[in-house]
Design a protein around this motif. Structure first.
Motif, PDB file in Angstrom:
ATOM      1  N   ASP A 174       0.853  -1.189   0.000  1.00 29.96           N
ATOM      2  CA  ASP A 174       0.000   0.000   0.000  1.00 29.96           C
ATOM      3  C   ASP A 174       0.884   1.233   0.000  1.00 29.96           C
ATOM      4  N   VAL A 175       0.635   2.125  -0.940  1.00 31.83           N
ATOM      5  CA  VAL A 175       1.377   3.380  -1.050  1.00 31.83           C
ATOM      6  C   VAL A 175       0.355   4.508  -0.928  1.00 31.83           C
ATOM      7  N   ALA A 176       0.638   5.478  -0.082  1.00 32.97           N
ATOM      8  CA  ALA A 176      -0.349   6.543   0.130  1.00 32.97           C
ATOM      9  C   ALA A 176       0.333   7.877   0.367  1.00 32.97           C
ATOM     10  N   LEU A 177      -0.326   8.919  -0.094  1.00 30.27           N
ATOM     11  CA  LEU A 177       0.082  10.300   0.161  1.00 30.27           C
ATOM     12  C   LEU A 177      -0.903  10.931   1.125  1.00 30.27           C
ATOM     13  N   VAL A 195     -10.616   6.199 -13.778  1.00 30.22           N
ATOM     14  CA  VAL A 195      -9.598   6.585 -12.801  1.00 30.22           C
ATOM     15  C   VAL A 195      -8.755   5.410 -12.338  1.00 30.22           C
ATOM     16  N   LEU A 196      -9.398   4.315 -11.964  1.00 34.53           N
ATOM     17  CA  LEU A 196      -8.680   3.214 -11.341  1.00 34.53           C
ATOM     18  C   LEU A 196      -8.152   2.179 -12.328  1.00 34.53           C
ATOM     19  N   ALA A 197      -8.363   2.402 -13.617  1.00 38.13           N
ATOM     20  CA  ALA A 197      -7.965   1.414 -14.616  1.00 38.13           C
ATOM     21  C   ALA A 197      -6.501   0.986 -14.499  1.00 38.13           C
ATOM     22  N   PRO A 198      -5.533   1.913 -14.323  1.00 39.57           N
ATOM     23  CA  PRO A 198      -4.130   1.466 -14.244  1.00 39.57           C
ATOM     24  C   PRO A 198      -3.867   0.534 -13.066  1.00 39.57           C
ATOM     25  N   LEU A 199      -4.574   0.732 -11.959  1.00 38.47           N
ATOM     26  CA  LEU A 199      -4.390  -0.118 -10.788  1.00 38.47           C
ATOM     27  C   LEU A 199      -5.146  -1.427 -10.936  1.00 38.47           C
ATOM     28  N   GLU A 200      -6.367  -1.349 -11.447  1.00 36.29           N
ATOM     29  CA  GLU A 200      -7.157  -2.561 -11.616  1.00 36.29           C
ATOM     30  C   GLU A 200      -6.530  -3.500 -12.644  1.00 36.29           C
ATOM     31  N   ALA A 201      -5.798  -2.950 -13.596  1.00 34.85           N
ATOM     32  CA  ALA A 201      -5.155  -3.784 -14.618  1.00 34.85           C
ATOM     33  C   ALA A 201      -4.116  -4.716 -14.020  1.00 34.85           C
ATOM     34  N   VAL A 202      -3.575  -4.366 -12.869  1.00 35.26           N
ATOM     35  CA  VAL A 202      -2.584  -5.232 -12.221  1.00 35.26           C
ATOM     36  C   VAL A 202      -3.153  -5.900 -10.971  1.00 35.26           C
ATOM     37  N   GLY A 203      -4.480  -5.852 -10.818  1.00 37.03           N
ATOM     38  CA  GLY A 203      -5.114  -6.506  -9.682  1.00 37.03           C
ATOM     39  C   GLY A 203      -5.152  -5.668  -8.427  1.00 37.03           C
ATOM     40  N   GLY A 204      -5.023  -4.345  -8.559  1.00 34.51           N
ATOM     41  CA  GLY A 204      -5.029  -3.472  -7.397  1.00 34.51           C
ATOM     42  C   GLY A 204      -6.237  -2.562  -7.351  1.00 34.51           C
ATOM     43  N   THR A 205      -6.187  -1.597  -6.450  1.00 31.70           N
ATOM     44  CA  THR A 205      -7.260  -0.625  -6.328  1.00 31.70           C
ATOM     45  C   THR A 205      -6.693   0.645  -5.723  1.00 31.70           C
ATOM     46  N   GLY A 206      -7.507   1.684  -5.691  1.00 29.39           N
ATOM     47  CA  GLY A 206      -7.078   2.958  -5.122  1.00 29.39           C
ATOM     48  C   GLY A 206      -8.209   3.595  -4.357  1.00 29.39           C
ATOM     49  N   ALA A 207      -7.880   4.601  -3.558  1.00 36.31           N
ATOM     50  CA  ALA A 207      -8.898   5.265  -2.754  1.00 36.31           C
ATOM     51  C   ALA A 207      -8.532   6.721  -2.535  1.00 36.31           C
ATOM     52  N   LEU A 208      -9.562   7.528  -2.440  1.00 35.79           N
ATOM     53  CA  LEU A 208      -9.450   8.937  -2.080  1.00 35.79           C
ATOM     54  C   LEU A 208     -10.224   9.146  -0.796  1.00 35.79           C
ATOM     55  N   SER A 232      -6.127  12.129   1.537  1.00 32.03           N
ATOM     56  CA  SER A 232      -5.217  11.021   1.281  1.00 32.03           C
ATOM     57  C   SER A 232      -5.540  10.383  -0.062  1.00 32.03           C
ATOM     58  N   PHE A 233      -4.500  10.132  -0.860  1.00 34.46           N
ATOM     59  CA  PHE A 233      -4.593   9.321  -2.075  1.00 34.46           C
ATOM     60  C   PHE A 233      -3.836   8.025  -1.792  1.00 34.46           C
ATOM     61  N   SER A 234      -4.440   6.877  -2.098  1.00 36.50           N
ATOM     62  CA  SER A 234      -3.746   5.619  -1.849  1.00 36.50           C
ATOM     63  C   SER A 234      -3.897   4.675  -3.025  1.00 36.50           C
ATOM     64  N   LEU A 248      -8.420  -2.849  17.654  1.00 41.21           N
ATOM     65  CA  LEU A 248      -7.310  -2.289  16.908  1.00 41.21           C
ATOM     66  C   LEU A 248      -6.543  -3.365  16.155  1.00 41.21           C
ATOM     67  N   GLY A 249      -6.387  -4.518  16.769  1.00 43.50           N
ATOM     68  CA  GLY A 249      -5.696  -5.604  16.100  1.00 43.50           C
ATOM     69  C   GLY A 249      -6.433  -6.079  14.862  1.00 43.50           C
ATOM     70  N   PHE A 250      -7.759  -6.240  14.983  1.00 52.64           N
ATOM     71  CA  PHE A 250      -8.551  -6.671  13.834  1.00 52.64           C
ATOM     72  C   PHE A 250      -8.551  -5.627  12.728  1.00 52.64           C
ATOM     73  N   ALA A 251      -8.373  -4.360  13.107  1.00 53.82           N
ATOM     74  CA  ALA A 251      -8.432  -3.275  12.124  1.00 53.82           C
ATOM     75  C   ALA A 251      -7.081  -2.958  11.503  1.00 53.82           C
ATOM     76  N   SER A 252      -6.104  -3.842  11.656  1.00 51.39           N
ATOM     77  CA  SER A 252      -4.777  -3.550  11.105  1.00 51.39           C
ATOM     78  C   SER A 252      -4.133  -4.778  10.478  1.00 51.39           C
ATOM     79  N   GLN A 253      -4.944  -5.628   9.889  1.00 54.81           N
ATOM     80  CA  GLN A 253      -4.413  -6.894   9.383  1.00 54.81           C
ATOM     81  C   GLN A 253      -3.922  -6.820   7.945  1.00 54.81           C
ATOM     82  N   THR A 254      -4.349  -5.838   7.176  1.00 54.17           N
ATOM     83  CA  THR A 254      -3.942  -5.748   5.777  1.00 54.17           C
ATOM     84  C   THR A 254      -2.939  -4.614   5.584  1.00 54.17           C
ATOM     85  N   SER A 255      -2.274  -4.639   4.440  1.00 52.94           N
ATOM     86  CA  SER A 255      -1.338  -3.564   4.114  1.00 52.94           C
ATOM     87  C   SER A 255      -2.042  -2.209   4.107  1.00 52.94           C
ATOM     88  N   ARG A 256      -3.261  -2.175   3.559  1.00 54.07           N
ATOM     89  CA  ARG A 256      -4.020  -0.923   3.503  1.00 54.07           C
ATOM     90  C   ARG A 256      -4.370  -0.438   4.892  1.00 54.07           C
TER      91      ARG A 256
END
Length: 434
Positions: free
Chosen positions: A51-54, A86-99, A107-109, A366-374
């Motif tokens: 996960d990469v985010a600004l 908007v999300l086509a470049p990320l979805e093409a590689v199996g990813g997603t993005g969020a604003l 935040s952009f991620s 808090l533990g359950f809410a932090s299991q993924t990279s996102r």
């Protein structure tokens, strides 16, 4: 275009800091680039995604007079960046993005498989601050916001909590938390949007977080290549706004029963008592056996259920309580019993086992809410943006140090009439509720 949901300021997504988790996932290294951009790298050898985010200092709290709605308009224009899909470049590689746009930040991620890190970084770099806004772009974003207003799906409790924010923080940007998105004044122009983007959405003003499966050395080199040559931009400070006194209000909504909500204006997420406030909320109403449930539901049979929570922002927070009132209960008895149950903690400190029970509830959530990279990236980024370096791990340590005496002291500081707002939500067709 792909459907990325507009960032409706709903309370469920604005618990600004309680998605902190256990210490291990928040181990990170920090680097400041020559232009001032802060980079936080948190690798996880067990992850399969990155996960990469600004994180930008660009929320509705930073809008000046006449700029209401600008933060959201500018964020959407930058994130879309005139793309048809908007999300086509990320979805093409199996990813997603969020604003995400809140009162305190934007935040952009991008979350992608580990081998698509370079594409995720490029996706974000193209949007910070992105291409020049045209009149057509602005019209597109206004239309999208209006569509979102028309189809916003909020529960009665979410709408009631939004109204409680308005009653607790009148005159402040936080009064609009949970409200439907605002398309802004028609006087806002593409030039206004671009001025905001060039400053508040500039890379030099941002925190960039990378969480999950990646090589730290290679990732930092790629970040430097993408961002370090971007110019340093000075972001002007915004003077704090002093809200007016909290209010008492009554609303009619499409609810089957009465709701009694009482909220207190509390210190922000960086306050020394933030951890104690979080445990205080859990102790009051974090489970059916908590203080409010025992008093209102079990002992006096005045409510069907009772809850409490803390929503933390940078400049201040809302400690809220909610009672779903029993059909035959007297309204004045409900309110007085709720207030007495809350006031009791300032008189008598909770027992150690009660504090530990509340602490375990919070830590489990808090533990359950932090299991993924996102999720881990979200926790790290919010902490760095709102509080400072290593905020997530420091938060957990602070939670573990809270005692019953701390809850008693903080209750005496915060749960006072001067900071209290009360909201009664009545059914639209009231069949004689008292």
């Amino acid at each position: 275009m792909s459907s990325f949901r507009l960032p409706v300021l709903a309370l469920a997504s604005l618990i600004a800091f309680p998605c902190l988790a256990l210490a291990g996932p928040f181990d990170a290294t920090r680097t400041t680039l020559r232009n001032g951009m802060q980079v936080v790298l948190s690798p996880d050898s067990l992850a399969t995604t990155v996960d990469v985010a600004l994180w930008f200092p660009a929320g509705s709290r930073h809008e000046r007079a006449g700029q209401q709605g600008l933060a959201l308009l500018a964020a959407q224009a930058a994130f879309r960046n005139a793309a048809t899909d908007v999300l086509a470049p990320l979805e093409a590689v199996g990813g997603t993005g969020a604003l995400v746009t809140t009162a305190d930040y934007t935040s952009f991620s991008a979350t992608v498989p580990a081998d698509a890190f370079a594409g995720a970084l490029a996706f974000l770099a193209e949007r910070a601050p992105g291409r020049t806004t045209t009149a057509t772009d602005l019209a597109t974003e206004r239309a999208a916001i209006r569509d979102e207003r028309a189809r916003a799906e909020r529960t009665p409790v979410q709408r009631a909590l939004a109204r409680l924010w308005a009653a607790t923080w009148p005159g402040h940007a936080y009064a609009r938390i949970g409200a439907l998105p605002d398309a802004g004044s028609d006087k806002l122009t593409p030039a206004d949007v671009d001025a905001w983007r060039r400053t508040r959405l500039a890379p030099s003003a941002a925190v960039l977080t990378v969480s999950g499966a990646f090589d730290p050395t290679a990732a930092l080199a790629a970040v430097r290549e993408r961002f370090e040559s971007r110019p340093r931009v000075t972001v002007s400070a915004v003077a704090p706004v002093v809200p007016r006194a909290p209010q008492r209000a009554t609303e009619r909504m499409d609810v089957p029963v009465r709701l009694c909500l009482v909220g207190w204006r509390a210190p922000g997420v960086g306050d020394a008592d933030a951890a104690a406030l979080e445990l205080l909320a859990a102790w009051l109403g974090g489970s059916p056996r908590a203080r409010l449930g025992r008093a209102l539901v079990e002992d006096w049979k005045l409510a069907v259920t009772a809850q409490a929570g803390l929503v933390s922002q940078q400049e201040g927070s809302l400690l809220w309580t909610l009672a779903v009132v029993a059909p035959d209960a007297d309204s004045s008895a409900v309110e007085s019993t709720l207030l007495d149950a809350v006031a009791g903690v300032a008189r008598t400190a909770p027992e150690a086992f009660e504090v530990e029970r509340a602490r375990r509830q919070v830590e489990s959530a808090l533990g359950f809410a932090s299991q993924t990279s996102r999720q881990r990236g979200q926790a790290i980024g919010e902490g760095e943006r709102l509080v400072g370096a290593d905020a997530a791990a420091r938060r957990l340590a602070a939670l573990r140090a809270v005692t019953g005496a701390d809850l008693q002291r903080v209750a005496a500081r915060v749960l006072v009439p001067a900071s209290r707002a009360t909201l009664w939500v009545m059914p639209a067709s009231d069949g004689g509720a008292r």
